[in-house]
Design a protein around this motif. Structure first.
Motif, PDB file in Angstrom:
ATOM      1  N   TYR A   1     -67.431  -6.798  -8.129  1.00  0.00           N
ATOM      2  CA  TYR A   1     -66.156  -6.667  -8.625  1.00  0.00           C
ATOM      3  C   TYR A   1     -64.838  -6.174  -8.972  1.00  0.00           C
ATOM      4  O   TYR A   1     -63.820  -5.211  -9.305  1.00  0.00           O
ATOM      5  N   ALA A   2     -65.860  -4.603  -9.611  1.00  0.00           N
ATOM      6  CA  ALA A   2     -65.559  -2.595  -9.754  1.00  0.00           C
ATOM      7  C   ALA A   2     -64.808  -2.768  -8.601  1.00  0.00           C
ATOM      8  O   ALA A   2     -64.098  -1.819  -8.565  1.00  0.00           O
ATOM      9  N   ASN A   3     -65.158  -2.651  -7.346  1.00  0.00           N
ATOM     10  CA  ASN A   3     -64.498  -2.799  -5.693  1.00  0.00           C
ATOM     11  C   ASN A   3     -63.131  -3.007  -6.214  1.00  0.00           C
ATOM     12  O   ASN A   3     -61.831  -2.831  -5.392  1.00  0.00           O
ATOM     13  N   ASP A   4     -63.026  -4.438  -6.521  1.00  0.00           N
ATOM     14  CA  ASP A   4     -62.209  -5.316  -6.558  1.00  0.00           C
ATOM     15  C   ASP A   4     -60.637  -5.217  -7.736  1.00  0.00           C
ATOM     16  O   ASP A   4     -59.804  -5.369  -7.470  1.00  0.00           O
ATOM     17  N   ASN A   5     -61.693  -4.200  -8.430  1.00  0.00           N
ATOM     18  CA  ASN A   5     -60.865  -4.184  -9.531  1.00  0.00           C
ATOM     19  C   ASN A   5     -60.790  -2.569 -10.320  1.00  0.00           C
ATOM     20  O   ASN A   5     -60.247  -2.890 -11.246  1.00  0.00           O
ATOM     21  N   ARG A   6     -60.066  -1.990  -9.314  1.00  0.00           N
ATOM     22  CA  ARG A   6     -60.420  -0.954 -10.100  1.00  0.00           C
ATOM     23  C   ARG A   6     -59.462   0.043  -8.867  1.00  0.00           C
ATOM     24  O   ARG A   6     -59.982  -0.351  -7.359  1.00  0.00           O
ATOM     25  N   ASP A   7     -58.329   0.519  -8.970  1.00  0.00           N
ATOM     26  CA  ASP A   7     -57.380   1.681  -7.965  1.00  0.00           C
ATOM     27  C   ASP A   7     -57.449   3.153  -8.491  1.00  0.00           C
ATOM     28  O   ASP A   7     -56.631   3.902  -7.202  1.00  0.00           O
ATOM     29  N   ASP A   8     -58.369   3.264  -9.269  1.00  0.00           N
ATOM     30  CA  ASP A   8     -58.727   5.110  -9.531  1.00  0.00           C
ATOM     31  C   ASP A   8     -59.686   4.976  -8.576  1.00  0.00           C
ATOM     32  O   ASP A   8     -59.592   6.680  -9.164  1.00  0.00           O
ATOM     33  N   LEU A   9     -60.549   4.873  -8.046  1.00  0.00           N
ATOM     34  CA  LEU A   9     -62.302   4.857  -7.600  1.00  0.00           C
ATOM     35  C   LEU A   9     -61.848   4.806  -6.263  1.00  0.00           C
ATOM     36  O   LEU A   9     -61.226   3.474  -5.742  1.00  0.00           O
ATOM     37  N   GLU A  10     -62.740   5.557  -5.316  1.00  0.00           N
ATOM     38  CA  GLU A  10     -62.456   5.344  -3.868  1.00  0.00           C
ATOM     39  C   GLU A  10     -63.726   4.085  -3.708  1.00  0.00           C
ATOM     40  O   GLU A  10     -64.613   3.876  -4.956  1.00  0.00           O
ATOM     41  N   PRO A  11     -64.255   3.191  -2.533  1.00  0.00           N
ATOM     42  CA  PRO A  11     -64.870   2.308  -2.462  1.00  0.00           C
ATOM     43  C   PRO A  11     -66.483   2.374  -3.307  1.00  0.00           C
ATOM     44  O   PRO A  11     -66.343   4.101  -2.431  1.00  0.00           O
ATOM     45  N   ILE A  12     -66.636   2.137  -3.398  1.00  0.00           N
ATOM     46  CA  ILE A  12     -68.212   2.278  -4.532  1.00  0.00           C
ATOM     47  C   ILE A  12     -68.816   1.938  -3.669  1.00  0.00           C
ATOM     48  O   ILE A  12     -69.255   0.417  -3.028  1.00  0.00           O
ATOM     49  N   HIS A  13     -70.318   2.034  -3.395  1.00  0.00           N
ATOM     50  CA  HIS A  13     -71.539   1.869  -2.610  1.00  0.00           C
ATOM     51  C   HIS A  13     -72.921   2.199  -2.964  1.00  0.00           C
ATOM     52  O   HIS A  13     -72.276   3.205  -3.299  1.00  0.00           O
TER      53      HIS A  13
END
Length: 231
Positions: free
Chosen positions: A207-219
């Motif tokens: 959900y975080a990766n799909d709904n934040r456009d100010d961070l690069e992909p989170i892993h």
């Protein structure tokens, strides 16, 4: 431990987004309402950019993602997501990145991210650090079992030898092979008194990766070798 003006919580795992180093906590750790407010689509939080103190760090981190705020912005309507998506990320100051270890105390790991259900009866492992235990380190490592899941897989009901208490919120949970699968969200009275509600980390991170456009992909960042049961 992480601390803001809203209170203290136990962090869970280390994450990266590009060159940013992030530490995970529960979204409600920066909640501004009553402790009984658990619906993230209606509960309020301190804003992004809020300073969060991290034990062992020379400078506060800053809140860069909070699922409650993301759901407000999105107008989220899915009741399961609203009820159980309780995940936040704090960016660690550049000066403190060299102090970070991704290895969970006592148990080691995580060995990766659990993708899929965790079966009823499965052994689970957690490290919890509430100040309510008076600094007794022997009470922090926890082993337990999964009692069931709810919210269409968004939540796991878990029981440990002593339950998570206020201040343990956000603590990470791992499977028997060291996979990170959840973080502590609630202390339950029903259906099993003293059990804890644990957010599904894979769903919360997606959900975080799909709904934040100010961070690069989170892993998730993996830790050292996992050694289940060695306290």
């Amino acid at each position: 431990m992480t601390r803001s003006e809203a209170g203290q919580c136990t962090s869970n795992f280390i994450f990266k987004a590009g060159d940013k180093v992030l530490i995970g906590q529960a979204a409600h750790c920066t909640g501004t309402g009553e402790a009984t407010e658990t619906d993230g689509c209606t509960s309020k939080s301190l804003p992004l950019g809020t300073e969060v103190k991290i034990d062992g760090a020379s400078k506060p981190g800053k809140l860069v993602y909070n699922s409650w705020l993301a759901m407000h912005e999105n107008g989220e309507k899915n009741k399961d997501v609203c009820a159980f998506n309780d995940f936040a990320l704090v960016e660690i100051a550049d000066e403190d990145e060299g102090k970070v270890t991704s290895t969970v105390p006592k148990f080691g790991g995580p060995t990766g991210l659990q993708d899929g259900p965790v079966g009823v009866g499965s052994m689970v492992y957690s490290y919890q650090n509430s100040s309510a235990r008076g600094g007794i380190a022997a009470l922090s490592p926890k082993t337990g079992t999964v009692l069931g899941e709810g919210g269409n897989g968004w939540s796991h009901e878990v029981v440990t030898l002593t339950p998570g208490v206020p201040g343990d919120s956000g603590s990470g949970f791992m499977t028997a092979d060291g996979k990170a699968f959840g973080l502590l969200s609630t202390l339950n009275l029903l259906p099993a008194p003293g059990s804890n509600g644990v957010v599904d980390l894979n769903k919360a991170l997606s959900y975080a990766n799909d709904n934040r456009d100010d961070l690069e992909p989170i892993h998730l960042v993996e830790g050292g070798p996992f050694h289940a049961g060695l306290l």
